[in-house]
Design a protein around this motif. Sequence first.
Motif, PDB file in Angstrom:
ATOM      1  N   GLN A  93      -4.697   1.941  -0.808  1.00 18.04           N
ATOM      2  CA  GLN A  93      -5.924   1.702  -1.582  1.00 18.04           C
ATOM      3  C   GLN A  93      -6.978   2.763  -1.280  1.00 18.04           C
ATOM      4  O   GLN A  93      -7.617   3.308  -2.195  1.00 18.04           O
ATOM      5  CB  GLN A  93      -6.479   0.317  -1.242  1.00 18.04           C
ATOM      6  CG  GLN A  93      -5.611  -0.832  -1.706  1.00 18.04           C
ATOM      7  CD  GLN A  93      -6.064  -2.159  -1.124  1.00 18.04           C
ATOM      8  OE1 GLN A  93      -6.361  -2.267   0.072  1.00 18.04           O
ATOM      9  NE2 GLN A  93      -6.134  -3.182  -1.953  1.00 18.04           N
ATOM     10  N   GLY A  94      -7.176   3.049   0.004  1.00 20.77           N
ATOM     11  CA  GLY A  94      -8.182   4.031   0.391  1.00 20.77           C
ATOM     12  C   GLY A  94      -7.869   5.411  -0.137  1.00 20.77           C
ATOM     13  O   GLY A  94      -8.750   6.124  -0.642  1.00 20.77           O
ATOM     14  N   GLU A  95      -6.613   5.809  -0.055  1.00 24.62           N
ATOM     15  CA  GLU A  95      -6.212   7.126  -0.547  1.00 24.62           C
ATOM     16  C   GLU A  95      -6.386   7.223  -2.054  1.00 24.62           C
ATOM     17  O   GLU A  95      -6.780   8.278  -2.581  1.00 24.62           O
ATOM     18  CB  GLU A  95      -4.763   7.405  -0.153  1.00 24.62           C
ATOM     19  CG  GLU A  95      -4.595   7.664   1.340  1.00 24.62           C
ATOM     20  CD  GLU A  95      -3.144   7.791   1.770  1.00 24.62           C
ATOM     21  OE1 GLU A  95      -2.899   8.297   2.873  1.00 24.62           O
ATOM     22  OE2 GLU A  95      -2.252   7.372   0.993  1.00 24.62           O
ATOM     23  N   ALA A  96      -6.092   6.137  -2.755  1.00 29.67           N
ATOM     24  CA  ALA A  96      -6.273   6.134  -4.209  1.00 29.67           C
ATOM     25  C   ALA A  96      -7.742   6.282  -4.573  1.00 29.67           C
ATOM     26  O   ALA A  96      -8.094   7.006  -5.512  1.00 29.67           O
ATOM     27  CB  ALA A  96      -5.709   4.839  -4.805  1.00 29.67           C
ATOM     28  N   GLN A 100     -10.795  -0.898 -14.049  1.00 30.28           N
ATOM     29  CA  GLN A 100     -10.309  -0.890 -12.671  1.00 30.28           C
ATOM     30  C   GLN A 100      -9.413   0.325 -12.511  1.00 30.28           C
ATOM     31  O   GLN A 100      -8.587   0.618 -13.381  1.00 30.28           O
ATOM     32  CB  GLN A 100      -9.542  -2.186 -12.374  1.00 30.28           C
ATOM     33  CG  GLN A 100      -9.046  -2.309 -10.935  1.00 30.28           C
ATOM     34  CD  GLN A 100      -8.466  -3.688 -10.639  1.00 30.28           C
ATOM     35  OE1 GLN A 100      -8.906  -4.697 -11.191  1.00 30.28           O
ATOM     36  NE2 GLN A 100      -7.462  -3.750  -9.768  1.00 30.28           N
ATOM     37  N   TYR A 101      -9.543   1.030 -11.397  1.00 29.86           N
ATOM     38  CA  TYR A 101      -8.783   2.274 -11.245  1.00 29.86           C
ATOM     39  C   TYR A 101      -7.334   2.020 -10.870  1.00 29.86           C
ATOM     40  O   TYR A 101      -6.423   2.623 -11.437  1.00 29.86           O
ATOM     41  CB  TYR A 101      -9.440   3.168 -10.191  1.00 29.86           C
ATOM     42  CG  TYR A 101      -8.647   4.430  -9.926  1.00 29.86           C
ATOM     43  CD1 TYR A 101      -8.503   5.400 -10.916  1.00 29.86           C
ATOM     44  CD2 TYR A 101      -8.014   4.636  -8.704  1.00 29.86           C
ATOM     45  CE1 TYR A 101      -7.758   6.552 -10.693  1.00 29.86           C
ATOM     46  CE2 TYR A 101      -7.269   5.773  -8.468  1.00 29.86           C
ATOM     47  CZ  TYR A 101      -7.145   6.730  -9.466  1.00 29.86           C
ATOM     48  OH  TYR A 101      -6.398   7.864  -9.237  1.00 29.86           O
ATOM     49  N   MET A 102      -7.106   1.142  -9.891  1.00 32.25           N
ATOM     50  CA  MET A 102      -5.741   0.924  -9.417  1.00 32.25           C
ATOM     51  C   MET A 102      -5.568  -0.467  -8.823  1.00 32.25           C
ATOM     52  O   MET A 102      -6.538  -1.169  -8.549  1.00 32.25           O
ATOM     53  CB  MET A 102      -5.364   1.961  -8.356  1.00 32.25           C
ATOM     54  CG  MET A 102      -6.173   1.943  -7.064  1.00 32.25           C
ATOM     55  SD  MET A 102      -5.676   0.709  -5.787  1.00 32.25           S
ATOM     56  CE  MET A 102      -4.102   1.381  -5.240  1.00 32.25           C
ATOM     57  N   SER A 103      -4.312  -0.818  -8.627  1.00 34.21           N
ATOM     58  CA  SER A 103      -3.956  -2.002  -7.862  1.00 34.21           C
ATOM     59  C   SER A 103      -2.791  -1.601  -6.963  1.00 34.21           C
ATOM     60  O   SER A 103      -2.205  -0.528  -7.137  1.00 34.21           O
ATOM     61  CB  SER A 103      -3.548  -3.150  -8.781  1.00 34.21           C
ATOM     62  OG  SER A 103      -3.237  -4.318  -8.042  1.00 34.21           O
ATOM     63  N   SER A 107       1.251   2.353  -5.286  1.00 27.29           N
ATOM     64  CA  SER A 107      -0.052   2.434  -5.940  1.00 27.29           C
ATOM     65  C   SER A 107       0.162   2.355  -7.447  1.00 27.29           C
ATOM     66  O   SER A 107       0.866   3.188  -8.033  1.00 27.29           O
ATOM     67  CB  SER A 107      -0.742   3.751  -5.570  1.00 27.29           C
ATOM     68  OG  SER A 107      -1.988   3.869  -6.244  1.00 27.29           O
ATOM     69  N   LEU A 108      -0.433   1.344  -8.076  1.00 25.41           N
ATOM     70  CA  LEU A 108      -0.279   1.125  -9.514  1.00 25.41           C
ATOM     71  C   LEU A 108      -1.502   1.649 -10.243  1.00 25.41           C
ATOM     72  O   LEU A 108      -2.625   1.200  -9.998  1.00 25.41           O
ATOM     73  CB  LEU A 108      -0.107  -0.363  -9.805  1.00 25.41           C
ATOM     74  CG  LEU A 108      -0.080  -0.778 -11.277  1.00 25.41           C
ATOM     75  CD1 LEU A 108       1.218  -0.319 -11.926  1.00 25.41           C
ATOM     76  CD2 LEU A 108      -0.234  -2.273 -11.428  1.00 25.41           C
ATOM     77  N   THR A 109      -1.302   2.613 -11.127  1.00 28.39           N
ATOM     78  CA  THR A 109      -2.371   3.135 -11.980  1.00 28.39           C
ATOM     79  C   THR A 109      -1.886   3.105 -13.422  1.00 28.39           C
ATOM     80  O   THR A 109      -0.748   2.712 -13.702  1.00 28.39           O
ATOM     81  CB  THR A 109      -2.741   4.582 -11.596  1.00 28.39           C
ATOM     82  OG1 THR A 109      -1.637   5.456 -11.922  1.00 28.39           O
ATOM     83  CG2 THR A 109      -3.069   4.701 -10.108  1.00 28.39           C
ATOM     84  N   LYS A 110      -2.727   3.548 -14.325  1.00 29.67           N
ATOM     85  CA  LYS A 110      -2.348   3.543 -15.738  1.00 29.67           C
ATOM     86  C   LYS A 110      -1.147   4.456 -16.013  1.00 29.67           C
ATOM     87  O   LYS A 110      -0.480   4.316 -17.037  1.00 29.67           O
ATOM     88  CB  LYS A 110      -3.534   3.962 -16.603  1.00 29.67           C
ATOM     89  CG  LYS A 110      -4.024   5.380 -16.365  1.00 29.67           C
ATOM     90  CD  LYS A 110      -5.240   5.688 -17.214  1.00 29.67           C
ATOM     91  CE  LYS A 110      -5.749   7.109 -16.994  1.00 29.67           C
ATOM     92  NZ  LYS A 110      -6.950   7.404 -17.808  1.00 29.67           N
TER      93      LYS A 110
END
Length: 366
Positions: free
Chosen positions: A155-158, A277-280, A330-333
């Motif tokens: 999460q922090g790196e994302a 939201q940027y990521m999950s 890391s889940l992003t679009k």
Amino acid sequence: MRRAAVAVAAGAMAISLAACGSAEEAGGDNDSTATAAKGDDIKVGLLLPENQTARYEKFDRPLIEEKIKELTNGKATVDYNNAKQDANLQAQQVDTMITNKVDVLILDAVDAKAIKNSVQKAVDAGIKVVAYDRLAEGPISAYTSFDNVQVGKTQGEALLKALGDKAKDGQIVMMNGSVTDPNAAMFKEGAHSALDGKVNIGKEYDTKEWKPENANSNMESAISAIGKDKIIGVYSANDGMAGGIITALKAAGIGDIPVTGQDAELAAVQRIIAGDQYMSVYKPYAPEASAAAEMAVALAQGKSLDSIAKDKVDSDSAKAVPSVLVDVTSLTKDNINDTVIKDGVYTAAEICTGKYKAACDKLGIK
């Protein structure tokens, strides 16, 4: 915590159970607490902590129940209950499981420390306890979860990636989870390992009971304290809280700043598609649930965990607990097709409803 390297496929875990062996390595006195060898006709207790987070009823419970049925040729029974975020209620539920003479208990603790006496009572009654998702205190026999420090680091790196060159142009807010959840401390540790020295942390909160409304209130306080023009991003430890945070940001007129999350909840995936939201963090529940079921069945049948649990984890009250730690993504679009859709968590039709359809089409989500 001591961790050995783990390689777990997101889709399934094919693990063979050893046919013999003792339960000594699983904690507890083998002479007084080991369950007598049984066949497939076993009774498994399953206690989950709350129903506000969508994952427990939608994924964890059915996956665990299905795997137990598969492993026991449909002969096992599962006694289930949900504590609804009430530690006292969960303690009562453990008592009920003892009264009902379950052979083994899978326990996801509301409060990992408060449940210690209940775990001891179960073990004293001859019931082995598998700690699920959260490392419960007491003489547990096995544990499965995700690499929770790595979750926070991911999460922090994302968040750093999203901020880019603007990482020190303002301040971020850190919205950690509940202090009663040991995982929250590990998420926080991992996040700080990525963020410390690279961003300015304006405000940081431990969010009571992980509740979105509490995260919303904390975020409103942070906005008042820092000033809406100085907040450049938010570390949110999970998706439910991210929803409350984003509501507060929008109400204050703050938009287009990255917000993290965890659990890949449907609403969060849709917020990611919409750009709110940027990521999950995508945590494949199938291998975690499968490991819990396999360890529980093995313990109930008096078999060894050596072929299942390749890790050892220490808690404050138990050492070298046989464990399975599952990797996360890391889940992003950019990778929705390759994660939650590919693994069958959601269909494109479930995600791309109404106002999200155009964004889905643009991202090629299908």
